[in-house]
Scaffold this motif. Structure first.
Motif, PDB file in Angstrom:
ATOM      1  N   ALA A  61     -28.730 -10.345  -0.901  1.00  0.00           N
ATOM      2  CA  ALA A  61     -27.729 -11.185  -0.585  1.00  0.00           C
ATOM      3  C   ALA A  61     -26.419 -10.031  -0.624  1.00  0.00           C
ATOM      4  N   GLU A  62     -25.819 -10.119   0.396  1.00  0.00           N
ATOM      5  CA  GLU A  62     -24.473  -9.515   0.335  1.00  0.00           C
ATOM      6  C   GLU A  62     -23.165  -9.919  -0.383  1.00  0.00           C
ATOM      7  N   ILE A  63     -22.739  -9.321  -1.302  1.00  0.00           N
ATOM      8  CA  ILE A  63     -21.710  -9.725  -2.033  1.00  0.00           C
ATOM      9  C   ILE A  63     -20.542  -8.991  -1.210  1.00  0.00           C
ATOM     10  N   VAL A  64     -19.499  -9.724  -0.857  1.00  0.00           N
ATOM     11  CA  VAL A  64     -18.435  -9.294  -0.221  1.00  0.00           C
ATOM     12  C   VAL A  64     -17.229  -9.413  -1.172  1.00  0.00           C
ATOM     13  N   LYS A  65     -16.439  -8.500  -1.562  1.00  0.00           N
ATOM     14  CA  LYS A  65     -15.430  -8.425  -2.636  1.00  0.00           C
ATOM     15  C   LYS A  65     -14.142  -8.208  -1.734  1.00  0.00           C
ATOM     16  N   PRO A  66     -13.160  -9.396  -1.796  1.00  0.00           N
ATOM     17  CA  PRO A  66     -12.163  -9.189  -1.235  1.00  0.00           C
ATOM     18  C   PRO A  66     -11.292  -8.120  -1.681  1.00  0.00           C
ATOM     19  N   PRO A  67     -10.223  -7.680  -0.837  1.00  0.00           N
ATOM     20  CA  PRO A  67      -9.307  -6.554  -1.385  1.00  0.00           C
ATOM     21  C   PRO A  67      -8.496  -7.216  -2.285  1.00  0.00           C
ATOM     22  N   ARG A  68      -8.396  -6.247  -3.534  1.00  0.00           N
ATOM     23  CA  ARG A  68      -7.503  -6.803  -4.625  1.00  0.00           C
ATOM     24  C   ARG A  68      -6.091  -6.506  -4.679  1.00  0.00           C
ATOM     25  N   ASP A  69      -5.737  -5.677  -3.889  1.00  0.00           N
ATOM     26  CA  ASP A  69      -4.214  -5.201  -3.636  1.00  0.00           C
ATOM     27  C   ASP A  69      -3.509  -6.351  -2.875  1.00  0.00           C
ATOM     28  N   LEU A  70      -2.873  -7.071  -3.306  1.00  0.00           N
ATOM     29  CA  LEU A  70      -2.039  -7.891  -2.471  1.00  0.00           C
ATOM     30  C   LEU A  70      -0.544  -7.583  -2.323  1.00  0.00           C
ATOM     31  N   ARG A  71      -0.162  -6.499  -2.839  1.00  0.00           N
ATOM     32  CA  ARG A  71       1.178  -6.032  -2.847  1.00  0.00           C
ATOM     33  C   ARG A  71       1.490  -6.197  -1.016  1.00  0.00           C
ATOM     34  N   SER A  72       0.690  -5.855  -0.238  1.00  0.00           N
ATOM     35  CA  SER A  72       1.094  -5.643   1.102  1.00  0.00           C
ATOM     36  C   SER A  72       1.315  -7.262   1.635  1.00  0.00           C
ATOM     37  N   LYS A  73       0.986  -8.137   0.903  1.00  0.00           N
ATOM     38  CA  LYS A  73       1.212  -9.562   1.201  1.00  0.00           C
ATOM     39  C   LYS A  73       2.690  -9.966   0.839  1.00  0.00           C
ATOM     40  N   VAL A  74       3.101  -9.537  -0.240  1.00  0.00           N
ATOM     41  CA  VAL A  74       4.513  -9.701  -0.609  1.00  0.00           C
ATOM     42  C   VAL A  74       5.487  -8.932  -0.407  1.00  0.00           C
ATOM     43  N   ARG A  75       6.563  -9.334  -0.665  1.00  0.00           N
ATOM     44  CA  ARG A  75       7.890  -8.380  -0.458  1.00  0.00           C
ATOM     45  C   ARG A  75       8.202  -8.038  -2.047  1.00  0.00           C
ATOM     46  N   VAL A  76       8.232  -6.780  -2.101  1.00  0.00           N
ATOM     47  CA  VAL A  76       8.479  -6.243  -3.434  1.00  0.00           C
ATOM     48  C   VAL A  76      10.001  -6.080  -3.670  1.00  0.00           C
ATOM     49  N   MET A  77      10.614  -6.679  -4.598  1.00  0.00           N
ATOM     50  CA  MET A  77      11.932  -6.359  -4.877  1.00  0.00           C
ATOM     51  C   MET A  77      12.471  -5.341  -5.510  1.00  0.00           C
ATOM     52  N   SER A  78      13.592  -4.706  -5.063  1.00  0.00           N
ATOM     53  CA  SER A  78      14.029  -3.435  -5.914  1.00  0.00           C
ATOM     54  C   SER A  78      14.453  -3.912  -7.177  1.00  0.00           C
ATOM     55  N   ASP A  79      14.864  -2.894  -8.124  1.00  0.00           N
ATOM     56  CA  ASP A  79      15.306  -3.524  -9.409  1.00  0.00           C
ATOM     57  C   ASP A  79      16.433  -4.007  -9.346  1.00  0.00           C
ATOM     58  N   ARG A  80      17.245  -3.833  -8.638  1.00  0.00           N
ATOM     59  CA  ARG A  80      18.600  -4.395  -8.334  1.00  0.00           C
ATOM     60  C   ARG A  80      18.442  -5.788  -7.871  1.00  0.00           C
ATOM     61  N   GLU A  81      17.458  -5.940  -7.028  1.00  0.00           N
ATOM     62  CA  GLU A  81      17.175  -7.610  -6.426  1.00  0.00           C
ATOM     63  C   GLU A  81      16.670  -8.313  -7.477  1.00  0.00           C
ATOM     64  N   ALA A  82      15.661  -7.752  -8.201  1.00  0.00           N
ATOM     65  CA  ALA A  82      14.803  -8.464  -9.278  1.00  0.00           C
ATOM     66  C   ALA A  82      15.881  -8.901 -10.462  1.00  0.00           C
ATOM     67  N   ALA A  83      16.783  -8.029 -10.728  1.00  0.00           N
ATOM     68  CA  ALA A  83      17.803  -8.265 -11.746  1.00  0.00           C
ATOM     69  C   ALA A  83      18.790  -9.551 -11.241  1.00  0.00           C
ATOM     70  N   ARG A  84      19.033  -9.704 -10.128  1.00  0.00           N
ATOM     71  CA  ARG A  84      19.725 -10.920  -9.514  1.00  0.00           C
ATOM     72  C   ARG A  84      19.000 -11.928  -9.238  1.00  0.00           C
ATOM     73  N   PHE A  85      17.585 -12.006  -9.002  1.00  0.00           N
ATOM     74  CA  PHE A  85      16.940 -13.191  -8.685  1.00  0.00           C
ATOM     75  C   PHE A  85      16.777 -14.224  -9.672  1.00  0.00           C
ATOM     76  N   ASP A  86      17.167 -15.259  -9.227  1.00  0.00           N
ATOM     77  CA  ASP A  86      17.028 -16.670 -10.140  1.00  0.00           C
ATOM     78  C   ASP A  86      15.948 -17.545  -9.386  1.00  0.00           C
ATOM     79  N   PRO A  87      14.669 -17.684 -10.091  1.00  0.00           N
ATOM     80  CA  PRO A  87      13.761 -18.303  -9.397  1.00  0.00           C
ATOM     81  C   PRO A  87      13.958 -19.800  -9.532  1.00  0.00           C
TER      82      PRO A  87
END
Length: 178
Positions: free
Chosen positions: A12-38
């Motif tokens: 049987a072939e086991i397919v492992k999906p890519p684990r790095d999801l960073r390309s799927k989300v926008r990473v905030m800068s430290d400055r943006e993260a500090a001002r972000f209110d969820p």
């Protein structure tokens, strides 16, 4: 990033999906993260969606009315009762978010009635009154607690339902006056 795959001992072939999801989300800068209110962000998203709430609530009311129409026209079976309960339960769960807390109260009361009265003893006239109340309150956009007519309707349906449950299911430990 390509996925990783390998063959197991049994071929049987086991397919492992890519684990790095960073390309799927926008990473905030430290400055943006500090001002972000969820919370504020979630409230803003809810506000953007709120223009659709009346339509979604009307659709839920239509689903409930359709379930009731099938019962009225074809009889109350276990399956149709379950469909009616699901429709009422969905409204109960979503009505407050959609801005219709009183409609949620009516739907919740209908769920309470269905849960505590055996299907063969369900008072169909009272079920119909719940469905009609939901439809009317949605059509009239009777949304808020300060709507005296809608509040009186909710209170009356609750009183009649509790009285019916007390008379027909006195041994029910969850029934009032049990």
């Amino acid at each position: 990033m390509a996925s990783d795959s390998s063959k197991s001992k049994d071929g049987a072939e086991i397919v492992k999906p890519p684990r790095d999801l960073r390309s799927k989300v926008r990473v905030m800068s430290d400055r943006e993260a500090a001002r972000f209110d969820p919370v504020k962000s979630a409230e803003a998203a809810l506000e953007r969606l709120s223009n659709d709430f009346d339509g979604w609530m009307a659709s839920e009311a239509d689903t409930l009315a359709t379930a009731w129409t099938e019962i009225r026209d074809q009889g109350l079976t276990e399956e149709r009762c379950a469909t009616l309960f699901r429709a009422a339960h969905d409204i109960k769960g979503q009505a407050s978010t959609f801005g219709y807390p009183l409609v949620g109260s009516v739907a919740g009361n209908l769920c309470h009635l269905i849960e505590h009265v055996p299907r063969e003893d369900l008072p169909l006239k009272l079920v119909e009154q719940h469905v009609d109340a939901v439809r009317a309150m949605v059509a009239e956009t009777a949304q808020q607690e300060d709507n005296a007519t809608a509040r009186a309707l909710v209170d009356r349906l609750v009183d009649v339902t509790e009285d019916f449950i007390a008379r027909t299911a006195p041994g029910d430990p969850q029934a009032p006056d049990a």
